[in-house]
Design an enzyme around this catalytic site. Structure first.
Site, mmCIF file in Angstrom:
data_model
loop_
_atom_site.group_PDB
_atom_site.id
_atom_site.type_symbol
_atom_site.label_atom_id
_atom_site.label_comp_id
_atom_site.label_asym_id
_atom_site.label_seq_id
_atom_site.Cartn_x
_atom_site.Cartn_y
_atom_site.Cartn_z
ATOM 1 N N GLY A 195 0.844 -1.187 0.000
ATOM 2 C CA GLY A 195 0.000 0.000 0.000
ATOM 3 C C GLY A 195 0.878 1.236 0.000
ATOM 4 O O GLY A 195 2.093 1.140 0.183
ATOM 5 N N PRO A 197 2.767 4.770 0.922
ATOM 6 C CA PRO A 197 3.471 5.130 2.148
ATOM 7 C C PRO A 197 2.514 5.804 3.139
ATOM 8 O O PRO A 197 1.647 6.569 2.732
ATOM 9 C CB PRO A 197 4.523 6.136 1.678
ATOM 10 C CG PRO A 197 4.682 5.898 0.225
ATOM 11 C CD PRO A 197 3.363 5.385 -0.263
ATOM 12 N N GLY A 198 2.659 5.494 4.392
ATOM 13 C CA GLY A 198 1.866 6.165 5.422
ATOM 14 C C GLY A 198 0.479 5.606 5.615
ATOM 15 O O GLY A 198 -0.335 6.188 6.335
ATOM 16 N N THR A 199 0.174 4.479 4.988
ATOM 17 C CA THR A 199 -1.166 3.922 5.146
ATOM 18 C C THR A 199 -1.263 3.013 6.371
ATOM 19 O O THR A 199 -2.320 2.462 6.642
ATOM 20 C CB THR A 199 -1.587 3.118 3.908
ATOM 21 O OG1 THR A 199 -0.504 2.292 3.504
ATOM 22 C CG2 THR A 199 -1.968 4.037 2.769
ATOM 23 N N LYS A 201 1.158 0.369 7.327
ATOM 24 C CA LYS A 201 1.632 -1.004 7.197
ATOM 25 C C LYS A 201 2.472 -1.396 8.422
ATOM 26 O O LYS A 201 2.277 -2.463 8.997
ATOM 27 C CB LYS A 201 2.449 -1.156 5.910
ATOM 28 C CG LYS A 201 1.608 -0.895 4.666
ATOM 29 C CD LYS A 201 2.402 -1.066 3.398
ATOM 30 C CE LYS A 201 3.466 -0.001 3.207
ATOM 31 N NZ LYS A 201 2.917 1.354 3.044
ATOM 32 N N THR A 202 3.389 -0.520 8.789
ATOM 33 C CA THR A 202 4.215 -0.794 9.956
ATOM 34 C C THR A 202 3.343 -0.920 11.208
ATOM 35 O O THR A 202 3.521 -1.818 12.025
ATOM 36 C CB THR A 202 5.231 0.346 10.157
ATOM 37 O OG1 THR A 202 5.869 0.600 8.917
ATOM 38 C CG2 THR A 202 6.257 -0.016 11.196
ATOM 39 N N GLU A 418 -14.229 7.700 -13.496
ATOM 40 C CA GLU A 418 -14.624 6.381 -12.989
ATOM 41 C C GLU A 418 -16.103 6.108 -13.262
ATOM 42 O O GLU A 418 -16.490 4.992 -13.613
ATOM 43 C CB GLU A 418 -14.328 6.255 -11.488
ATOM 44 C CG GLU A 418 -12.850 6.356 -11.126
ATOM 45 C CD GLU A 418 -11.972 5.364 -11.865
ATOM 46 O OE1 GLU A 418 -12.440 4.265 -12.201
ATOM 47 O OE2 GLU A 418 -10.799 5.712 -12.136
#
Ligand code: ADP
Ligand code: ZN
Length: 608
Positions: A195, A197-199, A201-202, A418
């Site tokens: 995903g 960065p900053g979502t 994950k860590t 979309e």
């Protein structure tokens, strides 16, 4: 052991030589130029002397030469008028030599000697204790957070519902590996979180360890490749050793793409540090048994560049998406972070969530933090709406976030784009039903329309491919119809459409003019490198016809898509409006809107 010993020795030798050099240069004042006293006086009279320090044996200082400022020294002569002259000639700073104390001269004279003695003692000690100290280089930097176990739990992670669900199994396993296996559960060795960065994950990985109550070792792919040759591989080894010793536990590797990039196929091979590290990682992963109770979680924002070997069964075979947060997720993330600060009851976090499309968890955490700081600066009791408003602007303006935040007009364009895909899919026969449509960025795509087939299919008809082409062109057609302008946003659609049309013509024999020929060779073994095998085996004339055919097919698809959308502009607008408001719509709601059952939304968005 022996090898590592030598390794430590080499590094110490380098440090030692460097220190010697440093001392030498301090003692000798390396760049100092020796001037005759007469030159010094000349420069003084010319006003070039900037700074002077006088001691009985030496005059040192700085003087200007052309545009440079240089250091000089000169041996003093008896010159009683010197001070007076310096004053006249504007020497900005002059002084006597201060007593530097005993330390510097002592170090200069004895330092190298002491170092040698220290080094020798250290060597002796190192030999006695089996060279342990010397082995620290190459140790993984993985931080052991075992003693006080991570307190992070899933309650600290807002949104990410699906990811949490998928990770639940891992938690159960880590809690009691033996029990889990007795029940016959099979657990993946490695989980790949992907995903933007900053979502979070860590955060998610940490929470898994926290929920299971096991140690969390974190390291980063970039750490593995940063140092000397061979160190990366040995760090990987140490990380796994560490993991085995503390099982059950969780090993986390951030930025796995730093080590795991696709290995170059063919030509030259390439035997670099990264590849060695990657190989070591693969070896370690194959070598350990899940029974040991060690789980590996890796994170990346570039799953597409990873070496396929990493993703094979028995390695990172479980892939979990960590999507950008939608409106509701954003509100929840704000709530999580607002727990830590005092907020005025008048603040509506939903309003803030609405104003922050494109923000990820890290941005929102940052936002709450900024708002709290602003409140504190104004000595307010609680953080109020104006602080949040200002904080939003600050985060948007922040250096790393600029590119990710979506402006209102862009949001509108993406929504129409979309909605265009969705409507064409809905009104074209032979397409898969739209499952979900979203304008939340995911990977490189700014929005997406997710179509799911009703059943597994192994054959695709010509008509089905044409319908797919129509849907692909629908996005750009909608942009054209509504805004009378096209953007770069459709690039991916166009690339896909072109490829599909090309395949129809050259591989599937679906073009009348080319006839039922398959002109492309089946992919040969990668032998010379990846792209060297696609050599066409047809004439220039055929090549021209292929181009014309591809162009015709795509153009026709576009015309059909545009026709559908022109007939359905009202629904297109309704769908886009709803998307702008909710950011993500599921199939049922799409049906309601298309059937006109959806109550009209308050804000109508006539195109700007
Ligand atoms: P990544 O590893 O995906 O780059 P991180 O896990 O380092 O992102 O996230 C950075 C910070 O952003 C976290 O420490 C947390 O404060 C905040 N954050 C990100 N996602 C979430 C979320 N879903 N819920 C709460 N906080 C989040
Ligand atoms: Zn598109």
């Amino acid at each position: 052991m022996k090898e590592k010993n030598r390794y430590g020795f080499v590094i110490w030798l380098v440090v030692f030589v460097f220190l010697m050099y440093f001392l030498q240069s301090v003692r000798g004042r390396g760049t100092e130029q020796e001037l005759p006293y007469s030159m010094f006086k000349q420069n003084l009279k010319a006003g070039n002397i900037v700074k002077v320090t006088i001691s009985p044996e030496m005059i040192r200082g700085q003087y200007k030469k052309d545009t440079q400022v240089l250091n000089f020294k000169t041996v003093p002569l008896a010159d009683p008028k010197l001070i007076e002259e310096m004053e006249i000639n504007n020497v900005s700073q002059f002084s006597g030599d201060m007593d530097k104390g005993w330390l510097m001269p002592f170090l200069m004279n004895w330092g190298p000697m002491l170092l040698l003695i220290g080094f020798w003692l250290w060597m002796l000690k190192g030999m006695q204790s089996g060279g342990r100290q010397m082995m620290q280089f190459g140790k993984s930097k993985a931080k052991l957070q075992a003693t006080k176990k991570t307190k992070t739990t899933f309650s600290d992670v807002a949104g990410c519902g699906e990811a949490k669900e998928e990770l639940q199994e891992i938690i159960e396993f880590l809690k009691d590996p033996a029990k889990f296996q007795k029940l016959g559960g099979k657990i993946p060795k490695g989980v790949l979180l992907y995903g933007a960065p900053g979502t979070g994950k860590t955060l998610l990985a940490k929470a898994v360890a926290g929920e299971a109550g096991v140690p969390f070792f974190s390291s980063s792919g970039s750490e593995f490749v940063e140092m000397f040759v061979g160190v990366g591989a040995s760090r990987v080894r140490d990380l796994f050793d560490q993991g085995r010793r503390s099982a059950p536990c969780l090993l986390f590797i951030d930025e796995i793409d730093a080590v795991g990039r696709h290995r170059f196929a063919g030509i030259g091979g390439g035997h670099d540090e990264r590849e060695q590290t990657l190989n070591q990682l693969l070896v370690e992963m194959d070598g350990f048994d899940t029974k040991e109770g060690v789980i590996l979680i890796a994170a990346t924002n570039r799953p597409d560049v990873l070496d396929p070997a990493l993703l094979r069964p028995g390695r990172f075979d479980r892939h979990v998406a960590v999507p950008n947060p939608d409106l509701k997720d954003r509100e929840e993330i704000l709530q999580v972070h607002a727990r830590g600060i005092k907020i005025s009851p008048a603040v509506d976090l939903m309003v803030i969530a609405r104003r922050t499309p494109g923000f990820v968890g890290a941005d929102l955490a940052n936002l709450v933090n900024e708002a709290a700081l602003l409140g504190a600066r104004k000595s307010k009791q609680t953080v109020e709406m104006p602080e949040f408003e200002e904080a939003i602007d600050r985060v948007i303006a922040g250096p790393q976030r600029k590119s990710r935040v979506i402006a209102d007009r862009e949001k509108k364009i993406i929504a129409y784009h979309e909605a265009g895909h969705t409507l064409v899919a809905r009104f074209t026969a032979g397409t898969d039903p739209v499952h979900k449509v979203s304008i939340i960025p995911r990977g490189p795509a700014l929005g997406y329309t997710l179509q799911l087939p009703l059943e597994d299919k192994f054959l695709t008809t010509r008509q089905e491919i044409l319908s797919r082409l129509d849907v692909l062109m629908g996005g750009r057609s909608a942009e054209e119809i509504i805004f009378n302008e096209v953007t770069t946003g459709a690039q991916n659609d166009l690339a896909k459409a072109t490829e599909m049309a090309q395949k129809m013509v050259t591989e599937f024999g679906m073009s009348e003019r080319i006839g039922p020929l398959s002109l492309r060779r089946p992919e040969e073994e990668v032998f010379l490198g990846r792209d060297f095998t696609r050599e066409p085996r047809y004439s220039d004339k055929t090549s021209e016809i292929i181009d014309e055919e591809v162009k015709r097919i795509v153009e026709e698809a576009r015309a059909r898509a545009t026709k559908v959308l022109r007939e359905q502009t009202v629904k297109l607008t309704a769908l886009a409006d709803r998307l702008i408001e909710k950011e993500i719509i599921d199939s049922e709601e799409i049906e309601r809107i298309i059937n006109g059952q959806q109550e009209a939304v308050a804000v109508s968005t006539t195109p700007a």
